[in-house]
Design a protein around this motif. Structure first.
Motif, PDB file in Angstrom:
ATOM      1  N   PHE A 112     -20.579 -59.253  61.613  1.00  0.00           N
ATOM      2  CA  PHE A 112     -19.780 -60.316  60.997  1.00  0.00           C
ATOM      3  C   PHE A 112     -18.350 -60.273  61.533  1.00  0.00           C
ATOM      4  CE2 PHE A 112     -22.560 -59.944  56.941  1.00  0.00           C
ATOM      5  CZ  PHE A 112     -23.477 -60.856  57.452  1.00  0.00           C
TER       6      PHE A 112
ATOM      7  N   THR B  71     -11.627 -67.651  57.059  1.00  0.00           N
ATOM      8  CA  THR B  71     -12.238 -66.916  55.943  1.00  0.00           C
ATOM      9  C   THR B  71     -11.523 -67.187  54.625  1.00  0.00           C
ATOM     10  OG1 THR B  71     -10.883 -64.908  56.184  1.00  0.00           O
ATOM     11  CG2 THR B  71     -12.884 -65.063  57.530  1.00  0.00           C
TER      12      THR B  71
ATOM     13  N   LYS C 112     -16.179 -63.936  53.649  1.00  0.00           N
ATOM     14  CA  LYS C 112     -15.915 -63.252  54.910  1.00  0.00           C
ATOM     15  C   LYS C 112     -14.484 -62.713  54.993  1.00  0.00           C
ATOM     16  CE  LYS C 112     -19.931 -63.288  56.865  1.00  0.00           C
ATOM     17  NZ  LYS C 112     -20.783 -63.469  55.686  1.00  0.00           N
TER      18      LYS C 112
END
Length: 219
Positions: A176, A187, A192
């Motif tokens: 990721f 993000t 995330k």
């Protein structure tokens, strides 16, 4: 390691669709992604489809396969934009791929939405089964949220067919990070941001309240 459809057994009655489109998806994703992400995406398909069985949902298996297999392709440099969320990059890649096949545009949009929303908790479960089950599969394989809803033999069979790495938890977090570290602003407001913060101790994440307070409005 390569897989063809025939080599993977039916698991809980679920099989990868044996169609020209599904074979093309398998080949494309296997050639584009790392083995880690290819196997992860394949497990997400099985876990998502089995969740659909458990919930008594009627869904198009081929569309679910498209959404689950493409859901992380936006992490790959070849499909990563400079400024869009990686989920949207993946959704766009799937849409571009599927448009060369004679699919109903509404079906392509289901796949797009399933990928775009797969990291947004609390919403997909109320949408079309393709969308709901993409997230369900991800939540099982990455987060283990529904781990106990799957029989031990089912979990073992899925992992035997598409193995987890020895340190999958850390490996997927790293994957990721590698896929989004060049665009941390994407993000903001999503899960995330936790990945960037985990890998970069000095990361200063955006704050919703700060955006409100610093806007051009006077009051």
């Amino acid at each position: 390691m390569t897989h063809n459809h025939q080599a993977v057994p039916a698991i809980n009655g679920i099989t990868i669709p044996d169609s020209a489109l599904a074979r093309a998806i398998t080949e494309f994703v296997r050639d584009t992604e790392t083995e880690l992400l290819f196997n992860h995406s394949s497990r997400v398909f099985y876990f998502g489809a089995i969740a659909g069985q458990q919930r008594g949902l009627s869904f198009n298996t081929e569309l679910l396969y498209a959404a689950t297999m493409f859901h992380d392709i936006g992490l790959m440099p070849s499909h990563s934009s400079a400024n869009l969320r990686f989920e949207v990059d993946g959704a766009n890649a799937a849409r571009d791929f599927l448009q060369s096949y004679k699919l109903n545009p509404a079906d392509i949009e289901k796949v797009w939405t399933g990928i775009a929303l797969h990291t947004t908790p609390g919403v997909p479960e109320f949408m079309d089964p393709v969308i709901a089950l993409t997230t369900a599969g991800v939540e099982m394989d990455v987060l283990g949220l529904t781990y106990d809803r799957y029989a031990h033999e089912v979990r073992e069979a899925v992992v035997a067919a598409f193995p987890r790495t020895a340190a999958f938890k850390e490996d997927i977090i790293q994957a990721f990070y590698d896929g989004i570290k060049h665009k941390p602003d994407t993000t903001f407001g999503n899960v995330k941001a936790d990945v960037i913060a985990d890998k970069e101790p000095h990361f200063h994440r955006g704050n919703f309240c700060s955006v409100i307070r610093c806007s051009h409005w006077h009051d």
